[in-house]
Design a protein around this motif. Structure first.
Motif, mmCIF file in Angstrom:
data_model
loop_
_atom_site.group_PDB
_atom_site.id
_atom_site.type_symbol
_atom_site.label_atom_id
_atom_site.label_comp_id
_atom_site.label_asym_id
_atom_site.label_seq_id
_atom_site.Cartn_x
_atom_site.Cartn_y
_atom_site.Cartn_z
ATOM 1 N N ASP A 41 0.604 -1.215 -0.279
ATOM 2 C CA ASP A 41 -0.332 -0.047 -0.516
ATOM 3 C C ASP A 41 0.612 1.486 -0.162
ATOM 4 O O ASP A 41 1.172 2.050 -0.857
ATOM 5 C CB ASP A 41 -1.021 0.172 1.524
ATOM 6 N N ALA A 42 1.670 0.922 0.349
ATOM 7 C CA ALA A 42 2.799 2.584 0.509
ATOM 8 C C ALA A 42 3.374 2.650 -0.540
ATOM 9 O O ALA A 42 3.489 3.766 -0.827
ATOM 10 C CB ALA A 42 3.679 2.403 1.443
ATOM 11 N N CYS A 43 4.476 2.104 -0.911
ATOM 12 C CA CYS A 43 4.215 1.389 -1.887
ATOM 13 C C CYS A 43 3.658 2.473 -3.731
ATOM 14 O O CYS A 43 4.381 3.081 -3.971
ATOM 15 C CB CYS A 43 5.096 0.178 -3.327
ATOM 16 N N LEU A 44 2.094 2.020 -3.582
ATOM 17 C CA LEU A 44 0.873 2.494 -4.326
ATOM 18 C C LEU A 44 1.130 4.318 -4.050
ATOM 19 O O LEU A 44 0.441 4.822 -4.769
ATOM 20 C CB LEU A 44 -0.289 2.082 -4.251
ATOM 21 N N GLY A 45 1.483 4.868 -3.135
ATOM 22 C CA GLY A 45 1.663 5.722 -2.793
ATOM 23 C C GLY A 45 2.591 6.502 -3.176
ATOM 24 O O GLY A 45 2.709 7.799 -2.732
ATOM 25 N N GLU A 46 3.744 5.802 -3.354
ATOM 26 C CA GLU A 46 4.761 6.652 -3.966
ATOM 27 C C GLU A 46 4.664 7.009 -5.056
ATOM 28 O O GLU A 46 4.033 7.013 -6.085
ATOM 29 C CB GLU A 46 5.780 5.372 -4.023
ATOM 30 N N ALA A 47 5.475 8.236 -4.895
ATOM 31 C CA ALA A 47 5.105 9.101 -6.408
ATOM 32 C C ALA A 47 6.127 8.000 -7.387
ATOM 33 O O ALA A 47 5.585 8.331 -9.026
ATOM 34 C CB ALA A 47 6.175 10.793 -6.050
ATOM 35 N N SER A 48 6.467 7.174 -7.068
ATOM 36 C CA SER A 48 7.619 6.539 -8.281
ATOM 37 C C SER A 48 6.729 4.883 -8.312
ATOM 38 O O SER A 48 8.139 4.286 -9.013
ATOM 39 C CB SER A 48 9.400 6.036 -7.906
#
Length: 135
Positions: A41-48
């Motif tokens: 989920d945090a990766c989905l929130g990253e700009a990249s």
């Protein structure tokens, strides 16, 4: 002693391995699954996010393996330990692969560092259970 250990020790069926080792593995599996869920989920929130597709996929695969393993290890009545061994071995591989991918991002993403730690802890607990089953 943990609640999982207490539950397994209170079970009317004879355990093939030490309840504490079995409980530790199941608990690490559930902890890792939660870390993988949050990391994806945090990766989905990253700009990249486009650069993190592999990480997200491996997080989801590891989560699925860990949840299945934790649940299977929590059920000991008429357990088929050849099936359980195979599941634990699959969990080891999923944790190893996910942990390695998260380590690639750990220097600049704290959620990946934490997830990598959870993956390695689960992998180690699974290895300890496999060793206990072989003894």
């Amino acid at each position: 002693m943990t609640q999982a250990t207490d539950m397994l020790k209170s079970h009317p069926q004879q355990l093939q391995v030490d309840a504490a080792i079995l409980a530790q593995c199941a608990e690490k599996c559930f902890t890792c699954a939660q870390a993988c869920t949050t990391c994806a989920d945090a990766c989905l929130g990253e700009a990249s996010v486009a650069e993190l597709v592999r990480c997200i996929r491996l997080n989801e695969d590891c989560k699925a393996a860990c949840l299945a393993t934790g649940e299977m290890l929590s059920r000991v009545t008429e357990a088929d330990w050849s099936v359980l061994r195979a599941q634990v071995q699959a969990c080891v591989q999923a944790c190893r692969t996910c942990g390695a991918e998260c380590e690639r991002h750990a220097g600049h993403m704290e959620h990946c560092r934490i997830c990598a730690e959870a993956c390695h802890a689960c992998e180690q607990a699974c290895q300890e259970l496999l060793a206990a089953l072989s003894a």
